[in-house]
Design an enzyme around this catalytic site. Structure first.
Site, PDB file in Angstrom:
ATOM      1  N   ASN A  88       1.357  -0.718   0.167  1.00  0.00           N
ATOM      2  CA  ASN A  88      -0.058   0.040  -0.227  1.00  0.00           C
ATOM      3  C   ASN A  88       0.733   0.723  -0.054  1.00  0.00           C
ATOM      4  OD1 ASN A  88      -2.187  -1.376   0.197  1.00  0.00           O
ATOM      5  ND2 ASN A  88      -2.034  -1.643   2.575  1.00  0.00           N
ATOM      6  N   HIS A 101       6.759  -0.751   2.994  1.00  0.00           N
ATOM      7  CA  HIS A 101       5.869  -2.689   3.720  1.00  0.00           C
ATOM      8  C   HIS A 101       5.018  -3.393   2.950  1.00  0.00           C
ATOM      9  CE1 HIS A 101       2.642  -0.288   5.319  1.00  0.00           C
ATOM     10  NE2 HIS A 101       2.141  -1.574   5.898  1.00  0.00           N
ATOM     11  N   HIS A 103       2.921  -6.588   2.393  1.00  0.00           N
ATOM     12  CA  HIS A 103       2.068  -7.602   2.728  1.00  0.00           C
ATOM     13  C   HIS A 103       1.856  -8.832   1.964  1.00  0.00           C
ATOM     14  CE1 HIS A 103      -0.698  -4.649   5.539  1.00  0.00           C
ATOM     15  NE2 HIS A 103      -0.058  -3.867   4.482  1.00  0.00           N
TER      16      HIS A 103
END
Length: 115
Positions: A88, A101, A103
């Site tokens: 994101n 980051h 996921h």
């Protein structure tokens, strides 16, 4: 060094359910999992988002996506049936922590739309 929550996790100042660590990357279980397997893979270096990547970060992101994510997918048992990797970016993109980051999600159908 940045002082965001993910930097603190990478420095082990905040406990996490660590599933992987090397010199440049850590991965840990998401506190609010959206799938049976939901791991966050982060660089130890503070990088705000995909938009903040520089040429010097290419090898790091390549390592995350080409080495760490596939290894974790195999170890966590989602490689054979499939998994999703999401990064994101920005507020409207759903980025809640301003530290790059990825996921890693799996363990259920990730079809969209669901069904």
């Amino acid at each position: 060094m940045a002082d965001c929550i993910f930097c603190k996790i990478a420095r082990k100042e905040i406990p996490s359910s660590l599933v992987y660590e090397d010199e440049t990357v850590v991965a840990f279980k998401d506190l609010e999992p959206q799938a049976p397997v939901h791991v966050l893979v982060i660089p130890k270096k503070h990088i705000e988002s995909l938009l903040a990547l520089t040429d010097e970060d290419k090898a790091l992101v390549g390592h995350i996506l080409a080495d760490v994510v596939p290894q974790l997918a195999r170890e966590l048992g989602v490689a054979e049936k499939g998994f999703r990797v999401v990064a994101n970016t920005g507020e409207e993109g759903g980025q809640s922590v301003k530290h790059l980051h990825f996921h890693l999600l799996g363990g259920r159908s990730m079809q969209w739309p669901p069904g």
